[in-house]
Design an enzyme around this catalytic site. Structure first.
Site, mmCIF file in Angstrom:
data_model
loop_
_atom_site.group_PDB
_atom_site.id
_atom_site.type_symbol
_atom_site.label_atom_id
_atom_site.label_comp_id
_atom_site.label_asym_id
_atom_site.label_seq_id
_atom_site.Cartn_x
_atom_site.Cartn_y
_atom_site.Cartn_z
ATOM 1 N N SER A 298 12.492 -1.797 4.061
ATOM 2 C CA SER A 298 11.389 -2.464 3.377
ATOM 3 C C SER A 298 11.563 -2.317 1.868
ATOM 4 C CB SER A 298 10.067 -1.832 3.785
ATOM 5 O OG SER A 298 9.984 -0.539 3.210
ATOM 6 N N LYS A 299 10.724 -3.067 1.106
ATOM 7 C CA LYS A 299 10.814 -2.999 -0.357
ATOM 8 C C LYS A 299 10.532 -1.583 -0.850
ATOM 9 C CE LYS A 299 10.333 -7.399 -2.467
ATOM 10 N NZ LYS A 299 9.391 -8.440 -2.132
ATOM 11 N N ARG A 300 9.505 -0.953 -0.230
ATOM 12 C CA ARG A 300 9.098 0.379 -0.678
ATOM 13 C C ARG A 300 10.235 1.387 -0.409
ATOM 14 N NH1 ARG A 300 6.048 4.120 1.741
ATOM 15 N NH2 ARG A 300 5.815 2.791 3.551
ATOM 16 N N SER B 211 12.950 1.133 -3.007
ATOM 17 C CA SER B 211 12.774 1.773 -4.320
ATOM 18 C C SER B 211 12.820 3.290 -4.207
ATOM 19 C CB SER B 211 11.522 1.284 -5.050
ATOM 20 O OG SER B 211 10.482 1.125 -4.167
#
Ligand code: GLU
Length: 502
Positions: free
Chosen positions: A258-260, A263
């Site tokens: 996922s994007k989270r 990061s």
């Protein structure tokens, strides 16, 4: 069996809708390899028909990323070629022409249904537990009537007329034949109400016009594979060889990242985005080597490959269709291998911008001396800055407590540093050959382990507890500065012993 003895014309056809992911890089790589090993062409085509998802800057990042990996395209944006333009948003009329051809041959139809009506139909189908698909209202319309409405300016889309009966069998080179019942397929939209073609039509038209022999793309497209084959067959065009590559799973092996998660990964010094890997200090050669082996293997033991090796050794039919989990420790491993395989000068050139980005004033001669002593010890180019940035500093600022030798008092440490100073000052110059032995004897005399003494000197001279080999580092720093730094350390230690009595 994948036929690749003829020159292959292959394309990498990304949509510029975000950052360049490792999966896209691997798709590009495999296409590039097939083109190069067969003496064919590698084409870059930008599939930017979805204007809503278009991300400015994505194209630039993508092209920079490909070039960084060494995957230069033979035809495409910035390069040109016999099938220009290579950007789908500039090929609108071509797709309309082919959409009309499908209408004429009755493989497509105009649809005037409003989004509200389609929404109601959908809700109804869900409620009745039916397959969700277009209900066929406009498909039954008289073609003359439909044309009249179009000419009157009525808002419309163009849909593919999917057969209601029968099945289609398609063949993926890695998975074999796949049969899909046509009733499970929809009357997919080919051209939207703004006149822009959707990917399904645009890509098939372009693959045909550009003479693509092999479509090598992500397994994400398996779900619309049957539709694509239906479109090509409706035109009566020759089908390319289809190869759907395995998808990438996150390091744990379950699901996509996922994007989270992406990061938080960056904080650990990793990323699934190509351009981040450059910033993090990975070599393009290592990334190529790593992604090449995500879903392909040469044999059960060879792991080091350059791009040139891959061009000769890669075999598309040895690709594994099973999902591949991203393994960042392997990336570190390959980065280490490729760093060690570089010539000193080459590595120095690559390290320089990393030192400079960290604010170091790099002297080229010094860097050339440093490289051989760190080449075996760094995992990423960025690592070099942490391990060897001190070489470019005028002074080092040791943490006073770190100057105290292991299991030693402050004054014992000061005495040891003072004695070492006396020995080093008597040497014509300081290097491994002439400094190690006398300092080892000194440690013996003082009843210390060599490591205790060397630890004090390391912190004094480099400002850090971990550094490249001590005497080699001293040789690069130079006698004068080494002595200055040891003197400074002695003063710090003296200062500490007078205040703490330890
Ligand atoms: N534009 C599609 C994508 O971004 C390409 C799929 C294909 O290679 O056909 O994934």
């Amino acid at each position: 069996m994948i036929t690749s003895s003829e020159p292959a014309r292959v394309r990498f056809a990304p949509s510029p809708t975000g950052r360049t992911h490792l999966g896209s890089a691997r798709t590009a790589l495999y296409n590039f390899l097939l083109a190069h090993q067969t003496g064919g062409q590698f084409i870059l085509r930008l599939e930017d028909t979805d204007q809503k998802r278009y991300v400015p800057g994505a194209e630039i990042e993508l092209m920079e990323g490909l070039r960084w990996l060494g995957l230069e395209w033979d035809e495409g944006p910035e390069k040109g070629g016999p099938h220009e333009p290579y950007r789908q948003s500039e090929r609108k009329d071509i797709y309309l022409h082919y959409a009309n051809q499908l209408i004429e041959s009755d493989h497509a139809f105009y649809c005037f249904c409003s989004p509200e009506r389609l929404h109601r139909v959908r809700q109804e189908q869900i409620k009745n537990k039916q397959i969700v698909r277009y209900d066929g209202t406009c498909r039954r319309m008289d073609p003359g009537e439909a044309l009249r409405l179009v000419e009157k300016g009525e808002s419309h889309v163009i849909r593919f007329r999917m057969p209601w009966e029968g099945a289609i069998t398609v063949c993926d080179s890695l998975r074999g034949e796949i049969t899909v019942e046509n009733r499970n397929l929809d009357d997919y939209i080919l051209v939207k109400s703004d006149g822009l073609a959707l990917y399904h039509l645009a890509a098939m038209v372009d693959d045909h016009l550009m003479g693509i022999t092999h479509v090598i793309r992500s397994a994400e497209w398996l779900s619309t594979f049957a539709l694509h084959a239906q479109i090509i067959r409706a035109f009566d065009w020759e089908e390319p060889e289809w190869v759907h590559l395995s998808i990438f799973l996150k390091p744990g092996g379950k699901g996509k990242m996922s994007k989270r998660e992406s990061s938080s990964l960056m904080k650990d010094g990793y990323s699934i985005f190509l351009n981040d890997l450059k910033t993090l200090g990975y070599l393009p050669e290592a990334v190529v080597n790593w992604i090449a082996l995500m879903g392909w293997s040469y044999d059960d033991h060879t792991e080091f490959f350059t791009l040139d090796d891959l061009v000769t050794k890669f075999k598309l039919d040895r690709c594994n269709p099973a999902p591949a989990a991203i393994n960042f420790s392997k990336l570190d491993h390959f980065n280490g291998l490729h760093i060690r395989s570089l010539q000193v000068k080459d590595l120095a050139n690559r390290l320089k911008p990393y030192f400079e980005a960290a604010g170091c004033m790099v002297e080229d001669d010094k860097l050339l001396q440093i490289v051989p002593i760190i080449q075996e010890r760094i995992t990423t180019l960025d690592d070099a800055v942490i391990k060897a940035g001190f070489f470019f500093e005028e002074d080092v600022q040791p943490v006073p407590e770190e100057l105290i030798g292991k299991k030693m008092t402050t004054s014992e440490s000061a005495t040891a540093a003072r004695s070492a100073y006396l020995i080093l000052t008597g040497l014509p110059e300081i290097n491994h050959e002439n400094a190690e032995m006398p300092l080892r004897s000194l440690a013996d005399e003082l009843g210390l382990k060599a490591g205790q003494l060397f630890g004090i000197l390391r912190v004094a001279v480099t400002g850090q507890k971990v550094s490249p080999p001590l005497f080699e580092s001293m040789a690069i720093i130079g006698k004068e500065k080494v002595l200055e730094r040891i003197q400074n350390a002695i003063e710090i230690l003296d200062g500490m012993s007078s205040t703490s009595f330890s």
